[in-house]
Design a protein around this motif. Structure first.
Motif, short mmCIF file in Angstrom:
data_model
loop_
_atom_site.label_atom_id
_atom_site.label_comp_id
_atom_site.label_asym_id
_atom_site.label_seq_id
_atom_site.Cartn_x
_atom_site.Cartn_y
_atom_site.Cartn_z
N GLU A 1 0.82 -1.21 0.00
CA GLU A 1 0.00 0.00 0.00
C GLU A 1 0.86 1.26 0.00
O GLU A 1 0.61 2.20 -0.77
N TRP A 2 1.89 1.29 0.83
CA TRP A 2 2.74 2.48 0.88
C TRP A 2 3.62 2.61 -0.36
O TRP A 2 3.90 3.72 -0.82
N LEU A 3 4.03 1.47 -0.92
CA LEU A 3 4.85 1.51 -2.13
C LEU A 3 4.06 2.09 -3.30
O LEU A 3 4.56 2.97 -4.02
N VAL A 4 2.83 1.63 -3.47
CA VAL A 4 2.01 2.14 -4.57
C VAL A 4 1.61 3.59 -4.32
O VAL A 4 1.52 4.38 -5.26
N PHE A 5 1.41 3.94 -3.06
CA PHE A 5 1.11 5.34 -2.74
C PHE A 5 2.28 6.24 -3.13
O PHE A 5 2.09 7.34 -3.68
N ALA A 6 3.49 5.78 -2.85
CA ALA A 6 4.68 6.57 -3.17
C ALA A 6 5.00 6.56 -4.66
O ALA A 6 5.52 7.55 -5.20
N VAL A 7 4.68 5.44 -5.33
CA VAL A 7 5.00 5.29 -6.75
C VAL A 7 3.72 4.86 -7.49
O VAL A 7 3.53 3.67 -7.76
N PRO A 8 2.84 5.79 -7.84
CA PRO A 8 1.57 5.44 -8.51
C PRO A 8 1.75 4.70 -9.83
O PRO A 8 0.84 4.00 -10.27
N ALA A 9 2.92 4.84 -10.44
CA ALA A 9 3.17 4.15 -11.71
C ALA A 9 3.06 2.64 -11.56
O ALA A 9 2.77 1.94 -12.53
N ILE A 10 3.27 2.14 -10.35
CA ILE A 10 3.14 0.70 -10.12
C ILE A 10 1.70 0.27 -10.33
O ILE A 10 1.43 -0.77 -10.93
N ALA A 11 0.76 1.07 -9.84
CA ALA A 11 -0.66 0.76 -10.05
C ALA A 11 -1.00 0.80 -11.53
O ALA A 11 -1.78 -0.04 -12.02
N ILE A 12 -0.42 1.74 -12.25
CA ILE A 12 -0.66 1.82 -13.70
C ILE A 12 -0.13 0.57 -14.39
O ILE A 12 -0.77 0.00 -15.28
N ALA A 13 1.04 0.11 -13.94
CA ALA A 13 1.63 -1.10 -14.53
C ALA A 13 0.78 -2.34 -14.28
O ALA A 13 0.80 -3.28 -15.07
N PHE A 14 -0.01 -2.32 -13.20
CA PHE A 14 -0.87 -3.46 -12.87
C PHE A 14 -2.33 -3.25 -13.29
O PHE A 14 -3.22 -3.93 -12.78
N GLY A 15 -2.54 -2.32 -14.22
CA GLY A 15 -3.86 -2.23 -14.86
C GLY A 15 -4.70 -1.01 -14.57
O GLY A 15 -5.78 -0.85 -15.15
N TRP A 16 -4.27 -0.15 -13.66
CA TRP A 16 -5.04 1.05 -13.38
C TRP A 16 -5.07 1.95 -14.63
O TRP A 16 -4.05 2.17 -15.25
#
Length: 244
Positions: free
Chosen positions: A110-125
């Protein structure tokens, strides 16, 4: 807007979890567990289980200290935790063992994706999911699975004398169902909190960098425990997972 009572309640319960975790961390430092990974499990699960975990630790977790196990072996007896812990509590211990990995995995993800939103984009956001939370849940599961299997490895491998790859395979067999069941319970409550309680009823978002989010996560972990408990009962009864 988030009501003041909910904001302050969130802070109080989170602080209680932190205090309970510190208490158990200090106690296992003085009375280390025979299975060293439990020195991590008890404080981590106290973050969400608070008083319940403190009760379970002092009532049954203390039966599994290194000193007690050593004395039992010297007298050719089973360790007291194996003799005196009721099976339903053993199942709870097994569920918490799984849940500690899920808890650490979810916190990190949760904190990693909050700090680096690109990770959520990489997983389909924004491509597969319009809601960011669904992409984050994939990352949550991967982290929870990694921590869960690692924790289970350090339980099974020493007890069975397994090599690295044998231990990892046995850990995956023992904990995949349990981890998945835990995450399902956690996701179900977080979806309820995210979409209904906060977005619909309160008309606000449930942000990771808020006390309310982590208070909801504490409750979600309790739901994870409930959904993983039957799975762990079966895993222990069938001998796939070790009793603790």
């Amino acid at each position: 807007m988030v009501p003041d009572w909910l904001h302050y309640l969130s802070i109080v319960v989170l602080c209680l979890g932190a205090l309970c975790a510190i208490l158990l961390a200090l106690d296992v430092a003085v009375h280390p567990q025979h299975m060293w990974i439990m020195n991590i499990v008890w404080p981590v699960t106290a973050l969400f289980g608070t008083a319940w975990i403190v009760w379970q630790y002092f009532s049954y977790g203390r039966l599994a200290t290194r000193d007690m196990a050593r004395k039992a072996r010297a007298n050719n007896r089973d360790p007291p935790n194996m003799r005196l812990t009721p099976f339903p509590i053993m199942v709870a211990n097994g569920s918490l063992h799984c849940g500690s990995g899920c808890t650490l995995g979810d916190i990190c993800a949760e904190w990693l994706v909050f700090a680096v939103p690109a990770i959520a984009i990489a997983f389909g956001w924004q491509s597969i999911f319009q809601e960011k939370i669904f992409a984050v849940w994939i990352v949550d599961y991967l982290f929870a699975y990694a921590f869960g299997i690692l924790f289970q490895y350090f339980t099974i491998a020493p007890m069975r004398g397994l090599s690295l790859w044998q231990g990892l395979a046995a850990a995956a067999k023992a904990d995949t169902i349990s981890i998945t069941a835990w995450q399902i319970g956690m996701y179900a409550f977080m979806a309820f909190a995210y979409f209904y309680l906060f977005r619909y009823l309160l008309g606000t978002s449930l942000a990771v960098n808020s006390f309310e989010f982590w208070f909801m996560m504490q409750i979600a972990m309790m739901f994870g425990f409930l959904t993983s408990y039957p799975a762990n009962w079966w895993l222990l009864k069938s001998g796939i997972k070790e009793r603790m």
